[in-house]
Motif scaffolding. Structure first.
Motif, PDB file in Angstrom:
ATOM      1  N   THR A   1       1.027  -1.155   0.364  1.00  0.00           N
ATOM      2  CA  THR A   1      -0.280  -0.165  -0.005  1.00  0.00           C
ATOM      3  C   THR A   1       0.769   1.757   0.368  1.00  0.00           C
ATOM      4  O   THR A   1       0.411   2.194  -0.666  1.00  0.00           O
ATOM      5  N   ILE A   2       1.780   1.916   1.146  1.00  0.00           N
ATOM      6  CA  ILE A   2       3.011   2.185   0.682  1.00  0.00           C
ATOM      7  C   ILE A   2       3.438   2.478  -0.515  1.00  0.00           C
ATOM      8  O   ILE A   2       3.682   4.127  -1.121  1.00  0.00           O
ATOM      9  N   ARG A   3       4.218   1.861  -0.994  1.00  0.00           N
ATOM     10  CA  ARG A   3       4.814   1.366  -1.910  1.00  0.00           C
ATOM     11  C   ARG A   3       3.840   1.864  -3.464  1.00  0.00           C
ATOM     12  O   ARG A   3       3.952   2.671  -4.285  1.00  0.00           O
ATOM     13  N   LYS A   4       2.906   1.592  -3.630  1.00  0.00           N
ATOM     14  CA  LYS A   4       1.262   3.005  -4.651  1.00  0.00           C
ATOM     15  C   LYS A   4       1.316   3.972  -3.685  1.00  0.00           C
ATOM     16  O   LYS A   4       1.863   4.729  -5.356  1.00  0.00           O
ATOM     17  N   ARG A   5       1.490   3.737  -3.011  1.00  0.00           N
ATOM     18  CA  ARG A   5       0.940   5.819  -2.363  1.00  0.00           C
ATOM     19  C   ARG A   5       2.749   6.296  -3.112  1.00  0.00           C
ATOM     20  O   ARG A   5       2.434   7.367  -3.442  1.00  0.00           O
ATOM     21  N   ILE A   6       3.615   5.676  -2.696  1.00  0.00           N
ATOM     22  CA  ILE A   6       4.338   6.398  -2.810  1.00  0.00           C
ATOM     23  C   ILE A   6       4.540   6.669  -4.398  1.00  0.00           C
ATOM     24  O   ILE A   6       5.402   8.020  -5.133  1.00  0.00           O
ATOM     25  N   ASP A   7       4.633   5.596  -5.136  1.00  0.00           N
ATOM     26  CA  ASP A   7       4.517   6.174  -6.346  1.00  0.00           C
ATOM     27  C   ASP A   7       3.935   6.909  -7.091  1.00  0.00           C
ATOM     28  O   ASP A   7       4.125   6.991  -8.092  1.00  0.00           O
ATOM     29  N   SER A   8       2.188   6.714  -6.716  1.00  0.00           N
ATOM     30  CA  SER A   8       1.804   7.843  -7.568  1.00  0.00           C
ATOM     31  C   SER A   8       1.592   8.592  -6.957  1.00  0.00           C
ATOM     32  O   SER A   8       1.327   9.976  -7.038  1.00  0.00           O
ATOM     33  N   ASP A   9       1.837   9.354  -5.872  1.00  0.00           N
ATOM     34  CA  ASP A   9       2.773  10.619  -5.196  1.00  0.00           C
ATOM     35  C   ASP A   9       4.031  11.052  -5.564  1.00  0.00           C
ATOM     36  O   ASP A   9       4.130  12.682  -4.771  1.00  0.00           O
ATOM     37  N   GLU A  10       4.729  10.448  -6.165  1.00  0.00           N
ATOM     38  CA  GLU A  10       5.788  10.476  -6.615  1.00  0.00           C
ATOM     39  C   GLU A  10       6.124  11.365  -4.740  1.00  0.00           C
ATOM     40  O   GLU A  10       6.953  12.054  -5.029  1.00  0.00           O
ATOM     41  N   LEU A  11       6.354  10.297  -3.891  1.00  0.00           N
ATOM     42  CA  LEU A  11       7.517  10.720  -2.572  1.00  0.00           C
ATOM     43  C   LEU A  11       8.177  10.329  -2.669  1.00  0.00           C
ATOM     44  O   LEU A  11       9.376   9.078  -2.880  1.00  0.00           O
ATOM     45  N   ARG A  12       9.516  10.711  -1.637  1.00  0.00           N
ATOM     46  CA  ARG A  12      10.774  10.808  -1.152  1.00  0.00           C
ATOM     47  C   ARG A  12      10.871   9.817   0.313  1.00  0.00           C
ATOM     48  O   ARG A  12      10.712  10.797   0.363  1.00  0.00           O
ATOM     49  N   LEU A  13      10.362   8.650   0.250  1.00  0.00           N
ATOM     50  CA  LEU A  13      10.254   8.304   1.386  1.00  0.00           C
ATOM     51  C   LEU A  13      10.666   6.625   1.011  1.00  0.00           C
ATOM     52  O   LEU A  13      10.554   6.094   0.235  1.00  0.00           O
ATOM     53  N   LEU A  14      12.064   6.158   2.295  1.00  0.00           N
ATOM     54  CA  LEU A  14      11.774   4.751   2.066  1.00  0.00           C
ATOM     55  C   LEU A  14      10.785   3.720   2.593  1.00  0.00           C
ATOM     56  O   LEU A  14      11.370   4.496   3.326  1.00  0.00           O
ATOM     57  N   ILE A  15      10.928   2.717   2.372  1.00  0.00           N
ATOM     58  CA  ILE A  15      10.174   1.791   2.875  1.00  0.00           C
ATOM     59  C   ILE A  15      11.212   0.996   4.065  1.00  0.00           C
ATOM     60  O   ILE A  15      12.214   0.269   3.275  1.00  0.00           O
ATOM     61  N   GLU A  16      11.093   0.935   5.166  1.00  0.00           N
ATOM     62  CA  GLU A  16      12.107  -0.473   5.604  1.00  0.00           C
ATOM     63  C   GLU A  16      11.603  -1.087   6.263  1.00  0.00           C
ATOM     64  O   GLU A  16       9.431  -0.793   7.085  1.00  0.00           O
ATOM     65  N   ILE A  17      12.121  -2.015   6.530  1.00  0.00           N
ATOM     66  CA  ILE A  17      11.484  -3.417   7.269  1.00  0.00           C
ATOM     67  C   ILE A  17      12.173  -3.813   8.761  1.00  0.00           C
ATOM     68  O   ILE A  17      12.809  -3.560   8.325  1.00  0.00           O
ATOM     69  N   ASP A  18      11.551  -4.733   9.528  1.00  0.00           N
ATOM     70  CA  ASP A  18      12.085  -5.058  10.605  1.00  0.00           C
ATOM     71  C   ASP A  18      11.511  -5.665  11.535  1.00  0.00           C
ATOM     72  O   ASP A  18      10.260  -5.810  11.746  1.00  0.00           O
TER      73      ASP A  18
END
Ligand code: DX5
Ligand code: ZN
Length: 234
Positions: free
Chosen positions: A168-185
């Protein structure tokens, strides 16, 4: 190497699984070597025994680590009251300061203060925390950390159901052209990193998978290889 405008997969070893009596050499062990160019970040888990039922380390050790290494520190604060305690980590020189959404009513203002103190700001969510309240404020953060275990301890089993949040976040980053890294832990290993990469993670935190063996750098290289292979085949 960048593919589709995103950085190449990043590996952030969590020192929670390292030898706490030898942190400087444990961090050096994931720096440049014959088998790996060196990790992008070292992940530092700060726990206060209130937000999570475990106690680890705090500012004095982070300050010492900052003197001991040039590798940027990715501080994951599993603590209450991040509005008060998070900005000083940025002031001290931590590269990225991540706090938990569940620990504050106003994550955007905490992020503003971290950035004003010179750090990148990250927002973390536990496995059961929904994304909805945060989707509209993603632009206020530099990283978004999706927990794939309940926070508090290393060596737990990966929860694949959280990957829906990553997608979901990946889609939002791509559609809104956000500069945000997704981290998993949590629970990232040779057998789970590919599914996380497939879902769209940029930065993989790994504790026991890196420090559990006797050659941390080789473990990092193998994780990096797997994540990169997925990205290149996407
Ligand atoms: C858990 C911590 C993690 C932990 C991950 O609350 O946030 O960073 O060190 O450890 P592994 O990779 O062993 O699950
Ligand atoms: Zn962590």
């Amino acid at each position: 190497m960048c593919t589709s405008g995103r950085p190449a997969p990043m590996i952030a070893p969590s020192i929670l699984s390292a030898d706490f009596a030898n942190l400087a050499s444990e961090v050096a062990a994931v720096g440049p070597s014959d088998v790996d160019p060196g990790v992008e970040w070292v992940h530092v888990d700060v726990m206060d025994n209130h937000f999570v039922p475990n106690l680890t380390l705090g500012m004095p050790i982070v300050e010492s680590l900052l003197k001991a290494t040039d590798i940027p520190l990715d501080c994951h604060l599993m603590i209450d009251d991040p509005g008060r305690w998070a900005p000083p980590y940025a002031e001290a020189g931590a590269y990225n300061v991540t706090f938990h959404a569940e620990a504050t009513d106003d994550p955007s203002s905490v992020a503003r203060d971290i950035r004003a103190a010179g750090g990148k700001a990250g927002l973390a969510v536990k496995p059961g925390t929904p994304l909805d309240p945060y989707l509209e404020i993603l632009g206020n953060f530099d990283t978004f950390l999706v927990m794939s275990v309940e926070p508090g301890f290393g060596g737990q089993k990966f929860m694949p159901e959280v990957l829906d949040k990553v997608r979901t976040i990946r889609k939002r980053i791509d559609s809104d052209e956000l500069r945000l890294l997704i981290e998993i832990d949590g629970g990232i290993s040779d057998s789970t990193i590919e599914q996380a990469a497939e879902a769209g993670v940029d930065c993989f935190v790994a504790g026991s998978a890196v420090y559990g063996g006797d050659d941390p750098s080789a473990r990092v290289a193998e994780l990096r290889r797997k994540a990169t292979e997925v990205r290149e085949n996407r």
